[in-house]
Every structure is written in structure tokens, then in C-alpha cells.
Design an enzyme around this catalytic site. Structure first.
Site, PDB file in Angstrom:
ATOM      1  NE  ARG A  74      -3.839   0.610   1.886  1.00 33.23           N
ATOM      2  CZ  ARG A  74      -5.073   0.672   2.408  1.00 33.23           C
ATOM      3  NH1 ARG A  74      -5.296   1.400   3.479  1.00 33.23           N
ATOM      4  NH2 ARG A  74      -6.070   0.025   1.853  1.00 33.23           N
ATOM      5  CG  HIS A  98      -8.218   0.159  -2.815  1.00 31.12           C
ATOM      6  ND1 HIS A  98      -7.484  -0.978  -2.537  1.00 31.12           N
ATOM      7  CD2 HIS A  98      -8.859   0.480  -1.651  1.00 31.12           C
ATOM      8  CE1 HIS A  98      -7.672  -1.310  -1.268  1.00 31.12           C
ATOM      9  NE2 HIS A  98      -8.500  -0.456  -0.715  1.00 31.12           N
ATOM     10  CD  GLN A 101     -12.917  -1.791  -0.829  1.00 27.47           C
ATOM     11  OE1 GLN A 101     -12.144  -1.788   0.117  1.00 27.47           O
ATOM     12  NE2 GLN A 101     -14.128  -2.312  -0.737  1.00 27.47           N
ATOM     13  CG  ASP A 120     -13.508   6.076  -0.964  1.00 32.59           C
ATOM     14  OD1 ASP A 120     -13.387   5.956   0.273  1.00 32.59           O
ATOM     15  OD2 ASP A 120     -12.525   6.090  -1.743  1.00 32.59           O
ATOM     16  CB  CYS A 157     -14.227   1.078  -0.091  1.00 34.64           C
ATOM     17  SG  CYS A 157     -13.719   2.796   0.036  1.00 34.64           S
ATOM     18  NE  ARG A 212     -10.166  -5.369   0.292  1.00 41.95           N
ATOM     19  CZ  ARG A 212      -9.455  -4.344   0.766  1.00 41.95           C
ATOM     20  NH1 ARG A 212     -10.053  -3.303   1.303  1.00 41.95           N
ATOM     21  NH2 ARG A 212      -8.131  -4.344   0.680  1.00 41.95           N
TER      22      ARG A 212
END
Ligand code: CP
Ligand code: NVA
Length: 338
Positions: A116, A143, A146, A235, A275, A303
Site C-alpha cells: 500500500r 485500489h 477493494q 468513498d 469501501c 475482502r
């Protein structure tokens, strides 16, 4: 990676985004995720199924995380592997030593790297120099883990079809970019409702539109965008790394909140996704976040399942292929019997 190696199938597999996948591969991954999820629910003991036995995964976090870190670490443990979490700042990625050296060094100890990071170019650089698979656990650009879990959440509820209308209300950020990338691979109707000036990455958008697989719209009126939507998605308005813009964004994005008034414009059976982390009273009202149409926690749980499936695909491809061959044979014999 040289062309000859790719041809022989010896190229290592990375997951930096959706561009190198096709629709069939994504559906295969979803089917494997269903198997992994069912398997975990039926046999909570981790002893039987250990496709990552003796594998170690180095995870680099240069930004905060709750879901990604816990779901990867737990998933690797449940599959029989071992995860090592590293703080990007403390290892000095690109400062204490070069990105190239970190990538080559970690390849000597581990079987995969999950990272990340801030700039997307850095994960590309890691992937270029690592000899082991590299997984994008979020960059400023995208991402994909996700969005893989998000689309799987719709797939497992039989909500995924070519005309499903997914409306992302908010910032044209990394998560929105991954939705757009996915639209370049799987057919659906994607709409982003964002303020002017907060549009997604234009290269990602142009590339997805060029593929001509999905209908992709960028609108600036949230009410127009969500009309007849099947899925409302949001988000944070301020992504990690942009904290200094927070006050300005709070004002600009206020008409883009998913609340019950906006939700009423969507189809009556529409589902709401986020998310997480979420800010009740900003991008989503508490009433909608915690209401009956919200599938936000299911999406967060998924996830774990899709990332486990992804890791088996990347690190134990024989096991992954064996599952699909058996699955196909079983389906074929069912058809013959019917
Ligand atoms: N959605 C998500 O990636 O959460 P974290 O930032 O907590 O990992
Ligand atoms: N767009 C958000 C996603 C968090 C999971 C961010 O980058 O902070």
C-alpha cells in the site's frame, strides 16, 4: 519480464490492476472466492486446507489501514502461510535504500509482496524488479483489491449482470479509478457523479472507454446520476495523502452525500456500498449507512475471501487450476445427467 518467458507461461503473476485480466479470469476468481468463503464457514479449523503452507508474504504499508491489513494477514494465516507487515517509512522505501533494492531483497526471503503506497509508479517499480508476485493494496491511483471484493459482493448476490447500473457518488479517486478499470474488462453500466474538477484519472478513463466493453458516464448531478441505479457506492471525500484539502472538500462535496433522499431516486431494491472507512454525516448519512439497503459490512468481509482466492491464484496456481478443472468436469457431468 522478457517476452519468451511470458510465452512459456513462466512469467510471475502480479495484481496491480485489472488491465491484464479478462472477464473469464475474473469470473473464475469469483467462483474460487465462493469456494474459499464456503470452505471457511463449513470448517472453521484452519488445519485441512493450506495452499500457502511454507509461503511468506511481505506486506508494506506506507499509509494507514485496518481492513486491508487485517484481511491479508488473517487470510494468509488461514491458508497456512506467514505474513510480515512492514511500515514503509521505517524500512525507508526509496529513502534508506532504493525501491529496486527493496524489491530484489524481499524476493530473496518471500513468496509475494503486498504493498500500500503513495505513487503508483513505485508499485510498478517494485513489480519490475521483484521476482515474486506483487499485489496492489492501494496506491494514489487505484485500489483493485477493494473493487474485486465489491464486484464479488454483487456477484454472490446474483446482482451482477451486463446492465447493472453502479453509481459511484463522490470523488474521482483511486477506488473510482479501479471501478473504471473493471469496466474496461467486465461489461456493466458505470456512472461516476462527482463535482467538476474531481474527475477520475483521464488515462484510466480513456483506456476503459477505448475497450468499448461497458457504458461509462461521468456526470456532475448526483440526482440525475442515481436515477434507476441498482447500486449506490461511495468513498471518503478526502483520500489519504490529501488531508490539507479536507475543509475545502467538505464544502464542495456536500451535495454529493448518499442519504435517504438521494437513495429514494434509485431503484427500490438498490443496495448501498462503501469501501470504508466511512464518515457518517459526510459522504453517507448514518441512516443509510446503517439501514436495510446497506451491504457495506458484507463487502468489507469479502475482502478476506477474494484476497485469499487471489493469493492462491498467484502463489499456488496448480491448486487453483485443479479446482477449476474439477469444477468444469462436475458442471459438464451435471449437464449430461440432466
Ligand atoms: N477499504 C480499505 O481498504 O480499508 P483500509 O484502508 O482500512 O485498509
Ligand atoms: N480513497 C480512499 C480509500 C480508502 C480505503 C483513500 O485512498 O484514502
Amino acid at each position: 519480464m522478457d517476452a519468451a518467458k511470458i510465452k512459456q507461461g513462466l512469467a510471475k503473476r502480479d495484481f496491480l490492476g485489472f488491465t491484464h485480466l479478462d472477464a473469464a479470469k475474473i469470473i473464475e476468481l469469483f467462483d474460487y472466492s465462493l469456494f474459499i468463503k464456503k470452505q471457511r464457514k463449513e470448517s472453521p479449523s484452519v488445519s485441512g486446507f493450506l495452499p500457502l503452507r511454507d509461503k511468506t508474504v511481505a506486506m508494506i504499508f506506507s499509509k494507514p489501514s485496518l481492513r486491508t491489513r487485517v484481511s491479508f494477514e488473517l487470510g494468509i494465516h488461514e491458508l497456512g502461510g506467514y505474513a510480515i507487515s512492514l511500515d514503509g517509512q521505517s524500512i525507508g522505501l526509496g529513502s534508506r535504500e532504493s525501491v529496486e533494492d527493496v524489491a530484489r531483497l524481499l524476493s530473496r526471503y518471500n513468496d509475494a509482496i503486498v504493498a500500500r503506497l503513495h505513487e503508483h509508479a513505485v508499485i510498478e517499480e517494485i513489480a519490475e524488479h521483484a521476482s515474486i508476485p506483487v499485489v496492489n493494496a492501494l496506491t494514489d491511483l487505484s485500489h483493485p483489491c477493494q473493487v474485486l471484493a465489491d464486484a464479488f459482493t454483487l456477484y454472490e448476490r446474483s446482482l451482477w449482470h451486463e446492465t447493472v447500473k453502479v453509481v459511484f457518488v463522490g470523488d474521482g479517486n483511486n477506488v473510482a479509478n479501479s471501478w473504471i478499470e473493471l469496466a474496461g474488462v467486465l461489461p456493466f453500466h458505470f456512472v461516476l457523479a462527482c463535482p467538476e474538477g474531481y474527475t477520475p484519472d483521464h488515462k484510466v478513463l480513456d483506456a476503459a472507454r477505448e475497450k468499448g466493453i461497458s457504458r461509462i458516464e461521468i456526470l456532475h448531478d448526483p440526482v440525475e446520476a442515481v436515477t434507476d441505479a441498482d447500486v449506490l457506492y461511495t468513498d471518503v471525500w478526502t483520500s489519504m495523502g490529501r488531508e490539507e484539502e479536507k475543509e475545502e472538500r467538505l464544502k464542495i462535496f456536500s451535495p454529493f452525500q448518499i442519504n435517504s433522499t438521494l437513495l429514494a431516486k434509485a431503484k427500490p431494491a438498490a443496495v448501498v456500498m462503501h469501501c470504508m472507512p466511512a464518515h457518517r454525516g459526510q459522504e453517507i448519512s448514518a441512516e443509510v449507512m446503517d439501514g436495510p439497503q446497506s451491504i457495506i459490512l458484507d463487502e468489507a468481509e469479502n475482502r478476506l475471501h477474494v484476497q485469499k482466492a487471489l493469493l492462491v491464484k498467484l502463489l499456488n496456481h496448480d491448486q487453483y487450476r485443479k479446482f477449476h478443472l474439477t469444477h468444469r468436469l462436475r458442471n459438464a457431468s451435471r449437464k449430461i445427467k440432466a
